[in-house]
Design a protein around this motif. Structure first.
Motif, PDB file in Angstrom:
ATOM      1  N   GLY A  25     -15.069   1.164   9.197  1.00 53.05           N
ATOM      2  CA  GLY A  25     -14.319   0.604   8.096  1.00 53.05           C
ATOM      3  C   GLY A  25     -13.787   1.639   7.118  1.00 53.05           C
ATOM      4  N   ARG A  26     -13.792   2.875   7.488  1.00 49.13           N
ATOM      5  CA  ARG A  26     -13.268   3.908   6.604  1.00 49.13           C
ATOM      6  C   ARG A  26     -11.750   3.796   6.585  1.00 49.13           C
ATOM      7  N   PRO A  27     -11.134   3.848   5.395  1.00 45.09           N
ATOM      8  CA  PRO A  27      -9.680   3.729   5.366  1.00 45.09           C
ATOM      9  C   PRO A  27      -9.021   4.922   6.047  1.00 45.09           C
ATOM     10  N   ALA A  28      -7.836   4.685   6.545  1.00 47.31           N
ATOM     11  CA  ALA A  28      -7.084   5.747   7.205  1.00 47.31           C
ATOM     12  C   ALA A  28      -6.681   6.798   6.187  1.00 47.31           C
ATOM     13  N   GLY A  29      -5.920   7.766   6.614  1.00 46.21           N
ATOM     14  CA  GLY A  29      -5.518   8.877   5.750  1.00 46.21           C
ATOM     15  C   GLY A  29      -4.717   8.435   4.534  1.00 46.21           C
ATOM     16  N   GLY A  89       3.735   6.741   2.038  1.00 50.38           N
ATOM     17  CA  GLY A  89       4.745   6.041   1.246  1.00 50.38           C
ATOM     18  C   GLY A  89       4.403   6.023  -0.234  1.00 50.38           C
ATOM     19  N   PHE A  90       3.153   5.788  -0.550  1.00 47.02           N
ATOM     20  CA  PHE A  90       2.725   5.770  -1.946  1.00 47.02           C
ATOM     21  C   PHE A  90       2.884   7.153  -2.578  1.00 47.02           C
ATOM     22  N   ILE A  91       2.489   8.177  -1.860  1.00 51.01           N
ATOM     23  CA  ILE A  91       2.614   9.547  -2.383  1.00 51.01           C
ATOM     24  C   ILE A  91       4.087   9.882  -2.607  1.00 51.01           C
ATOM     25  N   PHE A  92       4.942   9.491  -1.681  1.00 50.07           N
ATOM     26  CA  PHE A  92       6.380   9.729  -1.838  1.00 50.07           C
ATOM     27  C   PHE A  92       6.917   9.031  -3.079  1.00 50.07           C
ATOM     28  N   VAL A  93       6.519   7.789  -3.301  1.00 49.53           N
ATOM     29  CA  VAL A  93       6.999   7.036  -4.463  1.00 49.53           C
ATOM     30  C   VAL A  93       6.503   7.671  -5.760  1.00 49.53           C
ATOM     31  N   VAL A  94       5.260   8.121  -5.803  1.00 46.37           N
ATOM     32  CA  VAL A  94       4.729   8.757  -7.014  1.00 46.37           C
ATOM     33  C   VAL A  94       5.457  10.074  -7.289  1.00 46.37           C
ATOM     34  N   VAL A  95       5.726  10.860  -6.252  1.00 44.30           N
ATOM     35  CA  VAL A  95       6.457  12.116  -6.438  1.00 44.30           C
ATOM     36  C   VAL A  95       7.887  11.822  -6.901  1.00 44.30           C
ATOM     37  N   LEU A  96       8.533  10.830  -6.301  1.00 45.97           N
ATOM     38  CA  LEU A  96       9.878  10.439  -6.719  1.00 45.97           C
ATOM     39  C   LEU A  96       9.877   9.970  -8.174  1.00 45.97           C
ATOM     40  N   PHE A  97       8.882   9.174  -8.528  1.00 44.74           N
ATOM     41  CA  PHE A  97       8.720   8.703  -9.901  1.00 44.74           C
ATOM     42  C   PHE A  97       8.555   9.893 -10.851  1.00 44.74           C
ATOM     43  N   ALA A  98       7.769  10.875 -10.477  1.00 42.41           N
ATOM     44  CA  ALA A  98       7.534  12.041 -11.325  1.00 42.41           C
ATOM     45  C   ALA A  98       8.810  12.866 -11.491  1.00 42.41           C
ATOM     46  N   VAL A  99       9.575  13.032 -10.422  1.00 42.89           N
ATOM     47  CA  VAL A  99      10.817  13.806 -10.504  1.00 42.89           C
ATOM     48  C   VAL A  99      11.845  13.086 -11.370  1.00 42.89           C
ATOM     49  N   LEU A 100      12.003  11.789 -11.167  1.00 46.78           N
ATOM     50  CA  LEU A 100      12.949  11.028 -11.991  1.00 46.78           C
ATOM     51  C   LEU A 100      12.508  11.003 -13.451  1.00 46.78           C
ATOM     52  N   GLY A 107      -6.019   5.994  -9.878  1.00 44.78           N
ATOM     53  CA  GLY A 107      -6.093   4.585  -9.494  1.00 44.78           C
ATOM     54  C   GLY A 107      -5.954   4.385  -7.997  1.00 44.78           C
ATOM     55  N   ALA A 108      -5.098   5.180  -7.365  1.00 47.60           N
ATOM     56  CA  ALA A 108      -4.927   5.072  -5.918  1.00 47.60           C
ATOM     57  C   ALA A 108      -6.168   5.535  -5.171  1.00 47.60           C
ATOM     58  N   VAL A 109      -6.763   6.627  -5.629  1.00 48.20           N
ATOM     59  CA  VAL A 109      -7.983   7.119  -4.978  1.00 48.20           C
ATOM     60  C   VAL A 109      -9.103   6.098  -5.113  1.00 48.20           C
ATOM     61  N   ARG A 110      -9.268   5.533  -6.296  1.00 49.72           N
ATOM     62  CA  ARG A 110     -10.323   4.532  -6.495  1.00 49.72           C
ATOM     63  C   ARG A 110     -10.074   3.283  -5.656  1.00 49.72           C
ATOM     64  N   ALA A 111      -8.809   2.879  -5.572  1.00 50.78           N
ATOM     65  CA  ALA A 111      -8.478   1.692  -4.773  1.00 50.78           C
ATOM     66  C   ALA A 111      -8.737   1.950  -3.296  1.00 50.78           C
ATOM     67  N   ARG A 112      -8.385   3.128  -2.799  1.00 56.96           N
ATOM     68  CA  ARG A 112      -8.609   3.450  -1.392  1.00 56.96           C
ATOM     69  C   ARG A 112     -10.088   3.498  -1.059  1.00 56.96           C
ATOM     70  N   ARG A 113     -10.887   3.993  -1.994  1.00 62.11           N
ATOM     71  CA  ARG A 113     -12.339   4.037  -1.748  1.00 62.11           C
ATOM     72  C   ARG A 113     -12.943   2.644  -1.662  1.00 62.11           C
ATOM     73  N   ARG A 114     -12.328   1.695  -2.345  1.00 64.43           N
ATOM     74  CA  ARG A 114     -12.803   0.306  -2.302  1.00 64.43           C
ATOM     75  C   ARG A 114     -12.155  -0.484  -1.182  1.00 64.43           C
ATOM     76  N   GLY A 115     -11.273   0.175  -0.431  1.00 67.87           N
ATOM     77  CA  GLY A 115     -10.611  -0.500   0.677  1.00 67.87           C
ATOM     78  C   GLY A 115      -9.436  -1.354   0.250  1.00 67.87           C
ATOM     79  N   ARG A 116      -8.907  -1.110  -0.941  1.00 67.70           N
ATOM     80  CA  ARG A 116      -7.779  -1.880  -1.448  1.00 67.70           C
ATOM     81  C   ARG A 116      -6.495  -1.066  -1.371  1.00 67.70           C
ATOM     82  N   SER A 117      -5.418  -1.703  -1.672  1.00 67.33           N
ATOM     83  CA  SER A 117      -4.111  -1.057  -1.631  1.00 67.33           C
ATOM     84  C   SER A 117      -3.933  -0.144  -2.847  1.00 67.33           C
ATOM     85  N   PRO A 118      -3.399   1.054  -2.650  1.00 69.23           N
ATOM     86  CA  PRO A 118      -3.168   1.949  -3.789  1.00 69.23           C
ATOM     87  C   PRO A 118      -1.978   1.529  -4.647  1.00 69.23           C
TER      88      PRO A 118
END
Length: 131
Positions: free
Chosen positions: A19-23, A27-38, A95-106
């Motif tokens: 039950g370990r989440p995948a890598g 997509g989320f990382i891309f959106v956060v980087v895009l958000f940071a650049v904009l 928030g994304a790291v904490r959500a992934r550790r709980r098995g939720r969506s980032p």
């Protein structure tokens, strides 16, 4: 062999990870980087505009005594959107790291991060242009 969950446990290493989440969600990382650049582009334009915010200070015009005429308020107003962007990126990442550790969506962390950034920009806008 298929996934890592299909393999038996190696001797001395305990049971296989279940039950370990995948890598990392690319997509989320891309959106956060895009958000940071904009956000950085918007903040750079705002900072450039703030160079001219004190043009009427000390004159007889009604804007001559605006809040941005105080150097400390001006510096805080310039720094506020940048601090909001930094806080938003950190909040989205943590928030994304904490959500992934709980098995939720980032993705659940992203609206909160955007709200923090918009709040910082809104406060800076209100200081410059008034309510």
């Amino acid at each position: 062999m298929g996934d890592f969950q299909d393999r038996p446990a190696m001797p001395g290493y305990g049971p296989a990870a279940m039950g370990r989440p995948a890598g990392a969600p690319v997509g989320f990382i891309f959106v956060v980087v895009l958000f940071a650049v904009l956000g950085a582009l918007v903040d750079a334009l705002f900072s450039f505009g703030m160079l001219f915010a004190t043009d009427s200070c000390g004159t007889g015009s009604p804007d001559g005594s605006a809040a941005v005429c105080n150097p400390a308020v001006w510096a805080l107003t310039v720094a506020l959107p940048w601090a909001g962007l930094l806080a938003a990126v950190v909040l989205a990442s943590v928030g994304a790291v904490r959500a992934r550790r709980r098995g939720r969506s980032p993705w659940r962390a992203l609206p909160v991060a955007v709200a923090v950034y918009l709040l910082a920009c809104g406060v800076a806008y209100l200081v410059v242009f008034g309510p």
